[in-house]
Design an enzyme around this catalytic site. Structure first.
Site, PDB file in Angstrom:
ATOM      1  CG  LEU A  37      -1.847  -1.209   1.370  1.00  0.00           C
ATOM      2  CD1 LEU A  37      -2.722  -1.047   2.606  1.00  0.00           C
ATOM      3  CD2 LEU A  37      -2.712  -1.393   0.130  1.00  0.00           C
ATOM      4  CG  HIS A  38       1.043   3.402  -3.366  1.00  0.00           C
ATOM      5  ND1 HIS A  38      -0.029   4.163  -3.797  1.00  0.00           N
ATOM      6  CD2 HIS A  38       1.163   2.393  -4.276  1.00  0.00           C
ATOM      7  CE1 HIS A  38      -0.518   3.662  -4.902  1.00  0.00           C
ATOM      8  NE2 HIS A  38       0.175   2.575  -5.219  1.00  0.00           N
ATOM      9  CG  HIS A  41      -3.088   1.229  -2.376  1.00  0.00           C
ATOM     10  ND1 HIS A  41      -1.728   1.070  -2.533  1.00  0.00           N
ATOM     11  CD2 HIS A  41      -3.666   0.463  -3.341  1.00  0.00           C
ATOM     12  CE1 HIS A  41      -1.497   0.239  -3.531  1.00  0.00           C
ATOM     13  NE2 HIS A  41      -2.653  -0.137  -4.045  1.00  0.00           N
ATOM     14  CE  LYS A 154      -1.172   2.839 -10.934  1.00  0.00           C
ATOM     15  NZ  LYS A 154      -0.852   1.805 -11.972  1.00  0.00           N
ATOM     16  CG  ASP A 155      -4.602   0.228 -12.470  1.00  0.00           C
ATOM     17  OD1 ASP A 155      -3.753  -0.330 -13.181  1.00  0.00           O
ATOM     18  OD2 ASP A 155      -4.408   0.543 -11.279  1.00  0.00           O
ATOM     19  CG  MET A 189       1.859   7.922  -5.697  1.00  0.00           C
ATOM     20  SD  MET A 189       1.119   8.290  -4.083  1.00  0.00           S
ATOM     21  CE  MET A 189       2.006   9.805  -3.687  1.00  0.00           C
ATOM     22  CB  SER A 191       2.552  -1.664  -5.675  1.00  0.00           C
ATOM     23  OG  SER A 191       1.450  -1.256  -4.885  1.00  0.00           O
TER      24      SER A 191
END
Length: 283
Positions: A37-38, A41, A154-155, A189, A191
């Site tokens: 997680l960043h 998330h 992002k996705d 950002m 992972s």
């Protein structure tokens, strides 16, 4: 000191925890993740807390969405750090199944989606990806029965595919897209950013800069092919191998020929070194 969330690793434990939540008539938001997680998330978690009374975060590195030559074995797994971050955000429940729980012996079903959102982008380079994503998300929705489910923009292709699936199959969850969180230099950002060497990390923000430049040129009246061609040159000059840079309808992801065809989303995927990055921007 933050209170640790309840952690469920079996379906009976998950159901007991959810029954307690539902008995209180609480609304539930689900944030599906693969862990590592960043801040991106955590932005989803914070919005989830504003949308619902209780927040469930799933952590499951889904083998079904990785091809044999991809990074399933090396994908970052940071359970202790993840749990500490979720405790700090006061998450209520963490669903952390293993592969045998999600795909027990004899498992033979798959959710297959169709339509323009599925054609010509990630599917060209990761042909088994969306079958794995839609199946695991469908299972998560069935297991958790959330009122809301939050996914990062992002996705973007994944967001559109999951939104359509939830709507078409009456899965009951309202899918909410959340704007991409970025590093200070603009890199989205992810992972997988930990895979970048220092040299490649310096070059990586070019992906976002190229999208912004192409969007700027489109707004100024440039032809789509010209604007995308300029963006592609920026990307390859920075050392990337470009998979795609495309303009699509922002809602349906159908290919478009001009600005008059509707709201536009620019989407890119490219590889630098061994790391594949994706990004997108609105026009």
């Amino acid at each position: 000191m933050s209170r640790s969330p309840i952690v469920a690793r079996t379906l009976p434990a998950l159901r007991r925890a959810l029954d307690t939540i539902r008995a209180r008539k609480a609304s539930v938001a689900l944030v599906p993740t693969m862990g590592a997680l960043h801040e991106g998330h955590l932005a989803l978690v914070r919005l989830a807390k504003r949308r619902a009374s209780k927040v469930v975060v799933s952590i499951f590195v889904n083998p079904a969405q990785f091809a044999p030559n991809e990074d399933f074995a090396s994908y970052p797994r940071t359970w202790k750090a993840d749990l500490a971050k979720l405790a700090a955000e006061k998450v209520d429940l963490v669903w952390n199944p293993d592969a045998k729980t999600m795909y027990p012996a004899g498992f033979a079903s798959k959710i297959i989606t169709e339509g323009p959102a599925l054609v010509g982008l990630e599917d060209r380079f990761r042909p088994q990806f969306f079958g794995g994503v839609t199946t695991v998300v469908g299972k998560l929705f069935a297991q958790v029965r959330p009122d809301f489910a939050l996914f990062g923009e992002k996705d973007f292709q994944q967001l559109r595919v999951v939104t359509r699936m939830a709507r078409d199959l009456d899965l009951g969850a309202k899918v909410i897209g959340v704007p991409t969180m970025r590093e200070r230099d603009g890199l989205a950002m992810s992972s997988r950013n930990v895979y970048l060497s220092p040299e490649h990390r310096s070059a990586a923000p070019t992906l976002y800069r190229s999208l912004k430049e192409a969007a700027k040129r489109l707004r100024a009246g440039d032809d789509i092919d010209v604007a995308l061609g300029g963006g592609a040159e920026m990307i390859t000059a920075a050392g990337f191998k470009l998979d795609y840079l495309e303009a699509r309808h922002a809602e349906t992801l159908e290919p478009i020929a001009s600005l008059e065809d509707g709201p536009i989303r620019l989407l890119v995927a490219a590889r630098i070194g061994s790391t594949r990055l994706i990004d997108n921007v609105a026009v």
